[in-house]
Design a protein around this motif. Sequence first.
Motif, PDB file in Angstrom:
ATOM      1  N   SER A   1      -7.447   2.812  -1.614  1.00  0.00           N
ATOM      2  CA  SER A   1      -8.177   2.925  -0.169  1.00  0.00           C
ATOM      3  C   SER A   1      -8.044   4.294   0.422  1.00  0.00           C
ATOM      4  CB  SER A   1      -7.617   1.883   0.906  1.00  0.00           C
ATOM      5  OG  SER A   1      -7.507   0.684   0.434  1.00  0.00           O
TER       6      SER A   1
ATOM      7  N   ARG B   1     -12.443   0.734   0.228  1.00  0.00           N
ATOM      8  CA  ARG B   1     -11.709   0.191  -0.825  1.00  0.00           C
ATOM      9  C   ARG B   1     -12.137  -0.287  -1.979  1.00  0.00           C
ATOM     10  NH1 ARG B   1      -7.485  -3.816   1.832  1.00  0.00           N
ATOM     11  NH2 ARG B   1      -6.719  -1.872   2.382  1.00  0.00           N
TER      12      ARG B   1
ATOM     13  N   HIS C   1       0.657  -1.301  -0.053  1.00  0.00           N
ATOM     14  CA  HIS C   1       0.037  -0.003   0.019  1.00  0.00           C
ATOM     15  C   HIS C   1       0.941   1.224  -0.011  1.00  0.00           C
ATOM     16  CE1 HIS C   1      -3.270  -2.770   1.110  1.00  0.00           C
ATOM     17  NE2 HIS C   1      -2.531  -3.230   1.903  1.00  0.00           N
TER      18      HIS C   1
ATOM     19  N   ASP D   1      -2.814   0.258  -3.762  1.00  0.00           N
ATOM     20  CA  ASP D   1      -2.876  -0.945  -3.383  1.00  0.00           C
ATOM     21  C   ASP D   1      -2.640  -1.777  -4.590  1.00  0.00           C
ATOM     22  OD1 ASP D   1      -3.792   0.093  -0.979  1.00  0.00           O
ATOM     23  OD2 ASP D   1      -5.957  -0.435  -1.796  1.00  0.00           O
TER      24      ASP D   1
ATOM     25  N   ALA E   1     -10.825  -2.177  -5.578  1.00  0.00           N
ATOM     26  CA  ALA E   1     -10.002  -3.134  -6.174  1.00  0.00           C
ATOM     27  C   ALA E   1     -10.278  -3.829  -7.372  1.00  0.00           C
ATOM     28  CB  ALA E   1      -9.462  -4.180  -5.112  1.00  0.00           C
TER      29      ALA E   1
ATOM     30  N   LYS F   1     -12.415   2.709   6.162  1.00  0.00           N
ATOM     31  CA  LYS F   1     -11.996   3.256   4.887  1.00  0.00           C
ATOM     32  C   LYS F   1     -12.813   2.585   3.726  1.00  0.00           C
ATOM     33  CE  LYS F   1      -6.997   3.589   5.732  1.00  0.00           C
ATOM     34  NZ  LYS F   1      -5.487   3.040   5.303  1.00  0.00           N
TER      35      LYS F   1
END
Length: 227
Positions: A175, A184, A115, A126, A186, A182
């Motif tokens: 993130s 996030r 990260h 990330d 992806a 948080k």
Amino acid sequence: MQKKQFILLVVFCVSFVTVSMAQHKRYAIKNGFGIIGGLTQYDIKTDNFSTKSGNGFIGGMVATVDIPHKWYTVSYGLQFSQNSFEITGRPSAATITQEQIEYELKVVQLAFMFHAKLLSDNLTIDLGPQLQYNSELDLKDDNQSNFVINGYDNLLAQDITPISQFNVNGVVGASAGIGGFKLRAAYSYGFTNIFKKLNDQNLNVGGNTDRFEGNQSMLSFALMITF
């Protein structure tokens, strides 16, 4: 047998993450331990079938290790998801009416992530590898098991369910958040051919001699709460 393998892998992954957390106590563990939950959009990128992405859900756990004096942190994450996607087919080889055949897929993923800190710990990029164990494809509607896959004369919907169950992915995302909360996002892309196992099934593909090749694609949006 498949359910036993799935359970054994989950137990192994949970043990791995727990041991990893214990081994890294000599570092300042950032926020200790976190849980995540959210939504997914899943698809398999392939030239063999006409596919359409579907929605699912995701949940998991993560342990983050803050390495002192570095511009990045690392984490171990274990997540579970149930996903769906569709493949175009038709009720029989003689019909031209097209219908969407919906499949479901259960997935366990273990990731090691870097990260990069863009705005301290409040905003990170990330990136990392991911190991995956997944179930075989499940037809959501068993009445479609004898549907013919578009592009083929004799390939049935039930014929393509035994896909490869161990796969390797790459993950990239971001993130953002404050304190213990948080968001996030992806994106996971499969480096391995998830349809590789189909090439060993001696399937009746008629005049289509192409090998089966497919790479999974999963986009997830999740909330992470750390303690």
